[in-house]
Write a protein that holds these residues in place. Sequence first.
Motif, PDB file in Angstrom:
ATOM      1  N   ARG A  94       0.883  -1.175  -0.062  1.00 25.32           N
ATOM      2  CA  ARG A  94      -0.052  -0.147  -0.045  1.00 25.32           C
ATOM      3  C   ARG A  94       0.940   1.219  -0.043  1.00 25.32           C
ATOM      4  N   LEU A  95       2.001   1.372   0.865  1.00 21.71           N
ATOM      5  CA  LEU A  95       2.978   2.524   0.762  1.00 21.71           C
ATOM      6  C   LEU A  95       3.568   2.364  -0.543  1.00 21.71           C
ATOM      7  N   ILE A  96       3.941   1.549  -1.044  1.00 18.64           N
ATOM      8  CA  ILE A  96       4.371   1.791  -2.800  1.00 18.64           C
ATOM      9  C   ILE A  96       3.357   2.337  -3.567  1.00 18.64           C
ATOM     10  N   PHE A 102       1.584   9.807  -5.220  1.00 16.04           N
ATOM     11  CA  PHE A 102       2.034  11.085  -4.764  1.00 16.04           C
ATOM     12  C   PHE A 102       3.048  11.560  -5.747  1.00 16.04           C
ATOM     13  N   PHE A 103       3.948  10.719  -6.352  1.00 14.94           N
ATOM     14  CA  PHE A 103       4.723  10.990  -7.268  1.00 14.94           C
ATOM     15  C   PHE A 103       4.088  11.711  -8.434  1.00 14.94           C
ATOM     16  N   GLU A 104       3.003  11.112  -8.971  1.00 16.76           N
ATOM     17  CA  GLU A 104       2.279  11.411 -10.304  1.00 16.76           C
ATOM     18  C   GLU A 104       1.743  12.754  -9.830  1.00 16.76           C
ATOM     19  N   HIS A 105       1.271  13.175  -8.880  1.00 16.39           N
ATOM     20  CA  HIS A 105       0.874  14.558  -8.452  1.00 16.39           C
ATOM     21  C   HIS A 105       1.844  15.509  -7.788  1.00 16.39           C
ATOM     22  N   ALA A 116      10.480   5.607   2.118  1.00 14.84           N
ATOM     23  CA  ALA A 116      11.306   5.228   3.332  1.00 14.84           C
ATOM     24  C   ALA A 116      10.689   4.256   4.474  1.00 14.84           C
ATOM     25  N   LYS A 117       9.367   4.426   4.752  1.00 13.58           N
ATOM     26  CA  LYS A 117       8.541   3.528   5.633  1.00 13.58           C
ATOM     27  C   LYS A 117       8.419   2.411   4.926  1.00 13.58           C
ATOM     28  N   ALA A 118       8.291   2.243   3.450  1.00 15.11           N
ATOM     29  CA  ALA A 118       7.955   0.880   2.790  1.00 15.11           C
ATOM     30  C   ALA A 118       9.484  -0.085   3.007  1.00 15.11           C
ATOM     31  N   GLU A 119      10.481   0.974   2.809  1.00 16.55           N
ATOM     32  CA  GLU A 119      11.858   0.299   2.930  1.00 16.55           C
ATOM     33  C   GLU A 119      12.288  -0.158   4.168  1.00 16.55           C
ATOM     34  N   ALA A 120      11.915   0.230   5.263  1.00 24.88           N
ATOM     35  CA  ALA A 120      12.212  -0.001   6.473  1.00 24.88           C
ATOM     36  C   ALA A 120      11.396  -1.402   6.737  1.00 24.88           C
ATOM     37  N   LYS A 121      10.090  -1.443   6.375  1.00 30.31           N
ATOM     38  CA  LYS A 121       9.431  -2.604   6.707  1.00 30.31           C
ATOM     39  C   LYS A 121       9.729  -3.814   6.010  1.00 30.31           C
ATOM     40  N   ALA A 122      10.034  -3.474   4.665  1.00 30.77           N
ATOM     41  CA  ALA A 122      10.569  -4.599   3.729  1.00 30.77           C
ATOM     42  C   ALA A 122      11.742  -5.173   4.031  1.00 30.77           C
ATOM     43  N   LEU A 123      12.702  -4.271   4.709  1.00 33.67           N
ATOM     44  CA  LEU A 123      13.866  -4.874   5.305  1.00 33.67           C
ATOM     45  C   LEU A 123      13.659  -5.704   6.421  1.00 33.67           C
ATOM     46  N   ASN A 124      12.669  -5.384   7.178  1.00 34.91           N
ATOM     47  CA  ASN A 124      12.317  -6.260   8.377  1.00 34.91           C
ATOM     48  C   ASN A 124      11.945  -7.645   7.925  1.00 34.91           C
ATOM     49  N   LEU A 125      11.190  -7.490   6.743  1.00 32.36           N
ATOM     50  CA  LEU A 125      10.593  -8.616   6.202  1.00 32.36           C
ATOM     51  C   LEU A 125      11.670  -9.636   5.409  1.00 32.36           C
ATOM     52  N   ASP A 126      12.505  -9.108   5.123  1.00 32.39           N
ATOM     53  CA  ASP A 126      13.442  -9.473   4.149  1.00 32.39           C
ATOM     54  C   ASP A 126      12.737  -9.968   2.792  1.00 32.39           C
ATOM     55  N   HIS A 127      11.930  -8.787   2.295  1.00 35.61           N
ATOM     56  CA  HIS A 127      11.235  -9.182   1.014  1.00 35.61           C
ATOM     57  C   HIS A 127      11.985  -8.574  -0.015  1.00 35.61           C
ATOM     58  N   PHE A 128      12.775  -9.245  -0.834  1.00 36.30           N
ATOM     59  CA  PHE A 128      13.780  -8.619  -1.864  1.00 36.30           C
ATOM     60  C   PHE A 128      12.821  -7.805  -2.954  1.00 36.30           C
ATOM     61  N   SER A 129      11.916  -8.853  -3.305  1.00 37.41           N
ATOM     62  CA  SER A 129      11.149  -8.247  -4.669  1.00 37.41           C
ATOM     63  C   SER A 129      10.316  -6.802  -4.292  1.00 37.41           C
ATOM     64  N   LEU A 130       9.878  -6.621  -2.964  1.00 38.16           N
ATOM     65  CA  LEU A 130       9.430  -5.445  -2.666  1.00 38.16           C
ATOM     66  C   LEU A 130      10.565  -4.128  -2.587  1.00 38.16           C
ATOM     67  N   LEU A 131      11.487  -4.765  -1.962  1.00 38.31           N
ATOM     68  CA  LEU A 131      12.704  -3.770  -1.901  1.00 38.31           C
ATOM     69  C   LEU A 131      13.329  -3.366  -3.340  1.00 38.31           C
ATOM     70  N   ASN A 132      13.164  -4.229  -4.223  1.00 33.98           N
ATOM     71  CA  ASN A 132      13.601  -3.798  -5.349  1.00 33.98           C
ATOM     72  C   ASN A 132      12.721  -2.724  -6.177  1.00 33.98           C
TER      73      ASN A 132
END
Length: 495
Positions: A94-96, A102-105, A116-132
């Motif tokens: 959802r954050l992504i 937001f970027f589009e507007h 930044a929030k999405a990155e921190a949460k994805a790092l905590n999950l070891d979710h490499f595809s979302l980090l990508n």
Amino acid sequence: MNSLNDIVSLMTSEEKQSFKAHLRSRNKRGDVQNVRLFKMIETDDINIEGKFVAGKANRDAYHALRKRLYDTLVDFMANRAFEKGTSETHEVLRLIVVSRLFFEHKLYKAAFKCLAKAEAKALNLDHFSLLNEVYQLQAQYAHFSAALSIQEVIEKYKINRSRMEMEENLNMVYALLRRELAEIYHRGKVVDFRSLVKGVMQAQGISLDDILSFKSLYQILFISNEYASMNSDFSLVEPFTEKSYAFIAAKEDRTEGQLYYHIYILYLLANMHFRNHRFAESKEYLDKMYGQMQKQSAKYHGRFTLRHSLLLALNENYSGAWQDALHITEKALKGVTAKSDPVDVNDLRMCAAIICVQQHDRAALRHLKLFAHTNAWYEKKMGMDWTIKKALAEILAHAQFDNTEVALSLLKSFKRRYKKYLLDIKEERVFAYAQLVERYLMRPEILTHPDFIKGIYSLRTDDGKEDIFVLSFMAWLIAKADKKQVYEVMLGMIG
């Protein structure tokens, strides 16, 4: 289309009400039958088609209606899962999505905060595809943020990309080996699994040291567990369990988002300890597993409860507490529902039957009678190895209670069905064991003959690393020869 019924059976009452409201809001005509059909499926009406069909044209229209209802239901469930999902993975997604909006507007500051929030949460999950996804977006819009270092983003992207590729390769290894295991277990395919594992992992550039996340640890442990099971030697994977302990200890505070894999890992580690005769350690992991099963409103309790009960019962039985083991097994079987995994149910029934055979309890025959399907059916559903053990257990149970003719008949069928397969997979010991049982049933007095006794003990491996279930079968024959209780002999052999 039984999958439609299956999906409906998964829905909660609130979801069903919401879906019916969704259908009504979409219907532009009053004669649309989708709500009526859904209600009939919901109430498990056994004559749905008969109420809709009065001719070929009606039958075609009925199946077209089911197809449209199925497609609408899948879309509804997918959207609802995304909207209502409370997992950390859903939060990152959802954050992504919001950051893109937001970027589009041109709301760049808000967009970068979301990333930044999405990155921190994805790092905590070891979710490499979302980090990508996060790093791609950061790089794409980096020129709008003077505070963001593009070089730092590129470096993080490269490191993550390497980890993602490694995880993808491991996924391919896992998929290939799971497919091959299905062929081995359910279709009797003869394969040198040891060579296959090494070959597939080398081809994908993967080693057992490549633990990146709870998911990758689960996949590696699963492969290791099956590898050891096929070789009837769990000491083969002993060194790897230490690496698993270290990984879990280092990430104990990051398990919430990967609860399913965490629970399964604890189960696999408990099983490895059990198969290596370390019952106290196995029960420690089962306690941890049970604790995790209660988290997130017991989200996965139903998924794992029968499996947990089975392994706990096995630990109790082989620790000398057979009464506790039987109580746990029977209690678990009383809690079985239509949604219970039939594999777990059959394993529990087998466990109860084996305990009763070891205690010379005729209830063993009652438990075995519940296996009402043919061996061919169980080979497809439960696997060749499990079905062979079941067939041997049935033979021993009937022999135990003096149903000699039945036992001999079952033995004859066993040899005819499994001789070639056992010899092809180099399990001559199993066939030799069946022959010894047959010789005993034909001539009970042979138990006192030195050559027969020698034949029993010759089935044991030279290195003494014997699988716990193999010992259970050997104990039955040795108990007959030594005129002792099966359970007493088995516990002595386990040490």
